[in-house]
Enzyme design. Structure first.
Site, PDB file in Angstrom:
ATOM      1  N   ALA A 181     -10.572  31.920  -8.548  1.00  0.00           N
ATOM      2  CA  ALA A 181     -10.478  30.583  -9.138  1.00  0.00           C
ATOM      3  C   ALA A 181      -9.932  30.649 -10.556  1.00  0.00           C
ATOM      4  CB  ALA A 181     -11.843  29.903  -9.119  1.00  0.00           C
ATOM      5  N   ARG A 205       1.421  38.576  12.795  1.00  0.00           N
ATOM      6  CA  ARG A 205       1.149  39.271  11.533  1.00  0.00           C
ATOM      7  C   ARG A 205       2.313  40.196  11.170  1.00  0.00           C
ATOM      8  NH1 ARG A 205      -4.351  41.556  10.176  1.00  0.00           N
ATOM      9  NH2 ARG A 205      -3.781  40.514   8.228  1.00  0.00           N
ATOM     10  N   GLY A 220       5.124  32.760  10.973  1.00  0.00           N
ATOM     11  CA  GLY A 220       4.534  31.430  10.896  1.00  0.00           C
ATOM     12  C   GLY A 220       3.654  31.295   9.680  1.00  0.00           C
ATOM     13  N   ARG A 221       2.427  31.847   9.752  1.00  0.00           N
ATOM     14  CA  ARG A 221       1.470  31.704   8.648  1.00  0.00           C
ATOM     15  C   ARG A 221       1.982  32.334   7.356  1.00  0.00           C
ATOM     16  NH1 ARG A 221      -3.775  34.263  11.006  1.00  0.00           N
ATOM     17  NH2 ARG A 221      -2.237  35.428  12.197  1.00  0.00           N
ATOM     18  N   TYR A 264      -1.530  27.680  28.367  1.00  0.00           N
ATOM     19  CA  TYR A 264      -1.226  26.267  28.521  1.00  0.00           C
ATOM     20  C   TYR A 264      -0.903  25.965  29.989  1.00  0.00           C
ATOM     21  CZ  TYR A 264      -1.169  25.760  23.455  1.00  0.00           C
ATOM     22  OH  TYR A 264      -1.541  25.728  22.137  1.00  0.00           O
ATOM     23  N   GLU A 281     -12.284  38.200 -18.840  1.00  0.00           N
ATOM     24  CA  GLU A 281     -13.044  38.765 -17.725  1.00  0.00           C
ATOM     25  C   GLU A 281     -13.988  39.833 -18.256  1.00  0.00           C
ATOM     26  OE1 GLU A 281     -14.862  40.355 -14.656  1.00  0.00           O
ATOM     27  OE2 GLU A 281     -13.700  38.491 -14.482  1.00  0.00           O
ATOM     28  N   ARG A 287       8.608  30.802  25.234  1.00  0.00           N
ATOM     29  CA  ARG A 287       7.415  31.347  24.565  1.00  0.00           C
ATOM     30  C   ARG A 287       6.608  32.034  25.644  1.00  0.00           C
ATOM     31  NH1 ARG A 287       5.072  33.497  20.728  1.00  0.00           N
ATOM     32  NH2 ARG A 287       3.616  32.444  19.320  1.00  0.00           N
TER      33      ARG A 287
END
Length: 583
Positions: free
Chosen positions: A333, A237, A259-260, A100, A352, A148
């Site tokens: 799904a 991670r 975070g994720r 940045y 299944e 950061r």
């Protein structure tokens, strides 16, 4: 926003956070500089020096004047005062990180200035130094200021990152300069380093996809810890509890940033605290629901958690009327539909035809870089067991069985089948899923037909085993068909394929397969690529045959997952969630 309006609204949030005896910091940024997306620019692009815009080389960034930089420093101090008045416990400066604007000032590759904000390392660090000093003067020495910070840039070239596996000349901040700069910044007054690595030029370091190892920054933070005395925080991670714990115990970091992982499972810390680690929904490192959504100008969410960030209006409520729900297909799904229906109080049975749940995730999760796909399958298995869903394996459902059971609702999630080509020698080829699952052996020289995500990941997996791999793709570039792939994922996968010497033949199609290899068509004619094995990875077609038999006779029948439309994990889960929450 008007400062008074900000204080009024932000203070309500900080007060609520403090009620839980928690702390909250506000990030303050100097902006994008050379990495500003042209579409969001208001006026001319600016940077430390006259350099090209990252996204559009035709745009030349104007050098900020000394007075403009000094004004930005003052604005940081003013913003920190507002943050303190709003009840924030500190601020984090964003960032000498990721390339940045503030980071660009600190890197010689981008900073060619001759005033006090350029020159040697001290000159290039003057901008972030003046920021922290101005904030401390305005808010007091006891008001924490975190930074950061990217310890290493991993810039191999402009718009070109460097892999951990390869040797290259660092064009940005190397590890030695990164450690030296950290000591200077600590002396200037920064109270903590929220550390990682990378820039926009090496974006897969700042936003690590599944191809990056978990805990990828720990070798860097371990070195950083040895030269600074303030706390070092680390992300990257780090959602695995054992990895996070060992990093703290071994002194590689003082705090773990997630975070994720919290998008995938917002209750992750509480589940660790209560010993329910097996109930943590895994992050896949796919970026499809988070950064990928942002790139498409869509609301941030999560591929495996459709309700995150919108729980109030898109959560799950108990069913008004209990129904018998029959789910056909144990892929992602089908499992998500069964989970949501059962959690709402419906009586659910899942059928299944194979001997285990998971569907295509079982093959997708075979490579070492996709193990979280298997973790997701195990998570679903536990959730279905806890919810007392009746699971019937080795059971292929027919219309007659549906008629016999006569459920109130039928959810058809029967997946897909590999696409087939009508070419000579097609019987000599192998299917990607059979190879991944170990059902078919592969020779040392391999041709993979199809340069989509499946074909490229398969090629990488085989190449890492030492095989000579050639990808044949009919389009002009690999990873260009199918669902959009987030930038950091596609760039790293392409770099890995190159590093592992995977040959890529674009604008090339398969014409036939014989006992010597693959016969392909190029712009100049036909040629034979010698190969021991030819593997088909050209995509899949929906398998909706059972749905077509049932739907005309069963009023409440739904078609989900690849059986409806072949997409990705995120779309399969999201569609299943949407339908199941409304049954």
């Amino acid at each position: 926003m008007n400062p008074v309006s900000f204080i009024k609204t932000a203070s309500q949030m900080t007060e609520r956070v403090h009620a839980y005896d928690s702390k909250i910091f506000l990030q303050l940024t100097a902006g994008f500089g050379r990495v500003a997306i042209p579409a969001i620019l208001r006026g001319e692009a600016v940077a430390p020096s006259p350099i090209e815009n990252f996204w559009n080389p035709k745009i030349m960034c104007r050098e900020l004047t000394t007075e403009e930089v000094e004004t930005i420093v003052k604005k940081f101090a003013e913003a920190a005062v507002i943050a303190k008045m709003s009840g924030f416990d500190g601020v984090e400066i964003h960032a000498v990180h990721e390339g940045y604007l503030l980071d660009q000032f600190t890197i010689a590759l981008f900073n060619k200035r001759t005033d006090k904000y350029g020159g040697d390392l001290m000159g290039r660090l003057r901008f972030p130094i003046e920021i922290v000093q101005a904030i401390k003067k305005a808010c007091g020495d006891d008001f924490p200021v975190s930074l950061r910070y990217s310890v290493k840039s991993y810039i191999k070239g402009i718009r070109q990152g460097g892999l951990a596996e390869e040797e290259f000349t660092e064009l940005g901040r190397d590890i030695d300069e990164g450690l030296e700069a950290a000591k200077i910044l600590e002396e200037a007054g920064y109270d903590a380093f929220n550390a990682d690595a990378g820039t926009y030029d090496s974006w897969y370091w700042n936003h690590p996809p599944m191809y990056q190892k978990k805990g990828l920054y720990l070798p860097l933070t371990e070195k950083l810890k040895k030269v600074v005395n303030v706390p070092v925080l680390v992300a990257g991670r780090m959602e695995d509890p054992e990895l996070a714990s060992s990093a703290l115990e071994e002194g590689k970091a003082d705090a773990i940033v997630i975070g994720r992982g919290l998008l995938a499972d917002p209750q992750l810390p509480n589940k660790i605290k209560s010993g329910k680690v097996d109930d943590i929904r895994p992050c896949l490192g796919c970026h499809d629901g988070c950064m990928g959504r942002i790139a498409q100008v869509k609301p941030l969410c999560c591929a495996v958690n459709p309700q995150v960030g919108r729980e109030a209006e898109y959560g799950v409520k108990p069913a008004e009327k209990t129904k018998n729900v029959m789910v056909i297909g144990g892929g992602v799904a089908g499992m998500e539909a069964a989970r949501i229906c059962a959690s709402r109080g419906h009586k659910v049975s899942l059928y299944e035809k194979g001997d285990t749940l998971g569907g295509v995730l079982l093959a997708a999760g075979v490579p070492d870089f996709k193990k979280d796909d298997i973790r997701l399958v195990h998570w679903y298995e536990k959730q279905l067991k806890d919810l007392k869903v009746d699971v019937y394996l080795n059971t292929e459902v027919t219309k007659e069985l549906v008629d016999e059971i006569n459920p109130d609702v039928v959810v058809v999630a029967t997946g897909s089948t590999p696409k087939q080509l009508n070419i000579p020698g097609i019987e000599r080829t192998l299917q990607a899923t059979d190879v991944l699952l170990g059902k078919k052996k592969v020779g040392d020289k391999v041709v993979v037909i199809g340069g989509g995500l499946v074909g490229c990941e398969l090629a990488l997996w085989l190449a890492k085993q030492g095989k000579k791999v050639i990808i044949v793709e009919i389009l002009k570039d690999i990873l260009s068909a199918g669902m959009p792939i987030p930038h950091m994922n596609s760039e790293m996968l392409k770099d890995l394929l190159k590093f592992y010497n995977v040959e890529i033949r674009t604008n090339t199609s398969i014409a036939a397969v014989n006992d010597t290899g693959a016969v392909v068509k190029t712009e100049t004619g036909e040629e034979i690529i010698a190969a021991d094995s030819v593997i088909m990875a050209i995509g899949y077609d929906p398998d909706n045959r059972l749905y077509k038999q049932i739907a005309p006779y069963k009023a409440e029948t739904y078609l989900l997952g690849d059986a409806r439309k072949v997409q990705n994990i995120m779309n399969a889960i999201w569609d299943a969630y949407e339908v199941a929450r409304n049954i």
